[in-house]
Design a protein around this motif. Structure first.
Motif, PDB file in Angstrom:
ATOM      1  N   GLU A   1       0.847  -1.190   0.000  1.00  0.00           N
ATOM      2  CA  GLU A   1       0.000   0.000   0.000  1.00  0.00           C
ATOM      3  C   GLU A   1       0.885   1.243   0.000  1.00  0.00           C
ATOM      4  N   VAL A   2       0.808   1.989  -1.087  1.00  0.00           N
ATOM      5  CA  VAL A   2       1.553   3.240  -1.232  1.00  0.00           C
ATOM      6  C   VAL A   2       0.605   4.387  -0.925  1.00  0.00           C
ATOM      7  N   ARG A   3       1.029   5.279  -0.029  1.00  0.00           N
ATOM      8  CA  ARG A   3       0.165   6.399   0.374  1.00  0.00           C
ATOM      9  C   ARG A   3       0.896   7.719   0.182  1.00  0.00           C
ATOM     10  N   ASP A   4       0.316   8.585  -0.638  1.00  0.00           N
ATOM     11  CA  ASP A   4       0.780   9.974  -0.805  1.00  0.00           C
ATOM     12  C   ASP A   4       2.294  10.059  -0.990  1.00  0.00           C
ATOM     13  N   LEU A   5       2.850   9.208  -1.815  1.00  0.00           N
ATOM     14  CA  LEU A   5       4.296   9.161  -2.012  1.00  0.00           C
ATOM     15  C   LEU A   5       4.761  10.344  -2.860  1.00  0.00           C
ATOM     16  N   THR A   6       5.729  11.062  -2.335  1.00  0.00           N
ATOM     17  CA  THR A   6       6.314  12.204  -3.044  1.00  0.00           C
ATOM     18  C   THR A   6       7.830  12.049  -3.077  1.00  0.00           C
ATOM     19  N   VAL A   7       8.406  12.137  -4.266  1.00  0.00           N
ATOM     20  CA  VAL A   7       9.850  12.043  -4.451  1.00  0.00           C
ATOM     21  C   VAL A   7      10.313  13.281  -5.209  1.00  0.00           C
ATOM     22  N   VAL A   8      11.338  13.957  -4.717  1.00  0.00           N
ATOM     23  CA  VAL A   8      11.846  15.169  -5.349  1.00  0.00           C
ATOM     24  C   VAL A   8      13.303  14.969  -5.747  1.00  0.00           C
ATOM     25  N   TYR A   9      13.723  15.735  -6.758  1.00  0.00           N
ATOM     26  CA  TYR A   9      15.112  15.740  -7.205  1.00  0.00           C
ATOM     27  C   TYR A   9      15.663  17.161  -7.111  1.00  0.00           C
TER      28      TYR A   9
END
Length: 360
Positions: free
Chosen positions: A20-28
């Motif tokens: 279960e992935v919830r509100d995943l945010t990845v930035v560079y």
């Protein structure tokens, strides 16, 4: 899906795990500041299923896959959200030895470029033994036997392959070695990143057959990142369509490909060259996929290329709305689409720009 509390890796269950992935945010980190490659991605992967993740280059597919292992490397970082995996808990809270043991023992990863995951200075057999030692495997001979059995089931001479360096193996053989290394420690969540890229059609068919058979026989939960809609149609149970770091449509593969609801999914399928009939029916998506520097900070990320663009798309990011067993993130999805006729994808179909490497 029932989320389990975090337990030592050595005690995890061997049943196929749910995710279960919830509100995943990845930035560079870029000269323009930190820019999101994923923003607010949420999805559930049911235990024992094969889920495909499709989209054009730069849509965020590989970033999502690496996030499931908590393996996003600088200049990227996971800025928010959670990734709950049955038997492990939130992978994003793991670190150090606990995370290292989870990778391999619980989570298997087959890299997009198989040769990049192999050490050119060591034979496959030596790398196998290194893997076993790093995870506390005491019986090296049993590990080798298991590896040879897997390789032979995939149509290879196990002894010869284990005694070979990577340059002595073809692309298809290296890909099968990658699958073996991902499975030999009995991982039950396996992620394959473009497993058929740059392979001929016969080898591609062999790899897909292996994926199906191993998934079923070992009771796995499998995620497959691919540009190739034909690959997704061939082996997956469910399909997640990504664009600009968002999950825009998710549901059973047959339903998503047979009756796509999001304008982007419709555009991808309409762009597929036809093997028969009127070849002029194929229509390319207008414009180009966004990059990190051109992603809008507000509103729908697909609006510049969307034939159903509305005023609300400029300001409001559409939320994923459940429609039975499917979810779609589009302001216009409830409105009728005049004149749209979408055909089922063929096994030879490919997403536009499918030959490009997905760097995000």
């Amino acid at each position: 899906m029932t989320t389990t509390s975090r337990v030592p890796v050595t005690l995890v269950t061997r049943a196929a795990p749910g995710v279960e992935v919830r509100d995943l945010t990845v930035v560079y980190k870029t000269p323009l500041g930190e820019l999101p490659a994923l923003r607010g991605v949420s999805m559930i992967v049911e235990p024992g299923t094969i889920t495909g993740i499709v989209g054009e280059s730069g849509s965020g597919k590989s970033t999502l896959a690496l996030s499931l292992l908590n393996a996003v490397q600088p200049p990227g970082r996971i800025a928010g959200g959670s990734v709950e995996i049955d038997g492990l808990g939130d992978v994003l809270t793991l670190g150090g030895e606990e995370l290292r043991q989870a990778r391999g023992r619980h989570l298997g990863y087959v890299f997009q470029a198989a040769q990049n995951s192999l050490n050119p200075l060591k034979t496959v057999g030596k790398q196998l033994l290194d893997l076993g030692r790093s995870h506390g495997v005491r019986d090296g001979r049993a590990l080798v036997r298991d590896a040879m059995s897997l390789l032979e089931r995939m149509g290879l001479d196990g002894a010869r392959v284990l005694d070979s360096h990577q340059h002595q193996l073809s692309g298809g053989m290296r890909q099968r070695v990658g699958i073996m290394l991902a499975l030999v420690l009995n991982a039950h969540l396996v992620i394959l990143d473009e497993p058929t890229t740059a392979l001929d059609m016969i080898t591609q068919a062999t790899i897909l057959r292996i994926v199906r058979e191993v998934h079923q026989e070992r009771g796995l939960t499998t995620l497959m990142v691919t540009h190739d809609i034909g690959v997704a149609a061939e082996v997956t149970d469910r399909l997640a369509v990504m664009y600009g770091g968002r999950l825009v449509e998710h549901g059973p593969t047959r339903e998503v490909l047979g009756a796509p609801r999001h304008p982007y999914t419709q555009g991808l399928i309409q762009a597929i060259p036809r093997l028969s009939g009127d070849i002029t029916q194929a229509r390319a998506l207008p414009g180009r996929p966004p990059t990190l520097g051109t992603l809008p900070s507000a509103g729908c990320v697909f609006r510049e290329r969307c034939p159903r663009r509305m005023d609300v798309c400029e300001t409001d990011d559409p939320l994923a709305v459940a429609h039975g067993d499917r979810s779609v993130a589009c302001h216009a999805v409830e409105l009728p689409t005049p004149g749209v006729r979408v055909e089922r994808a063929t096994p030879a179909a490919r997403v536009p720009s499918g030959a490009e490497e997905d760097h995000t």
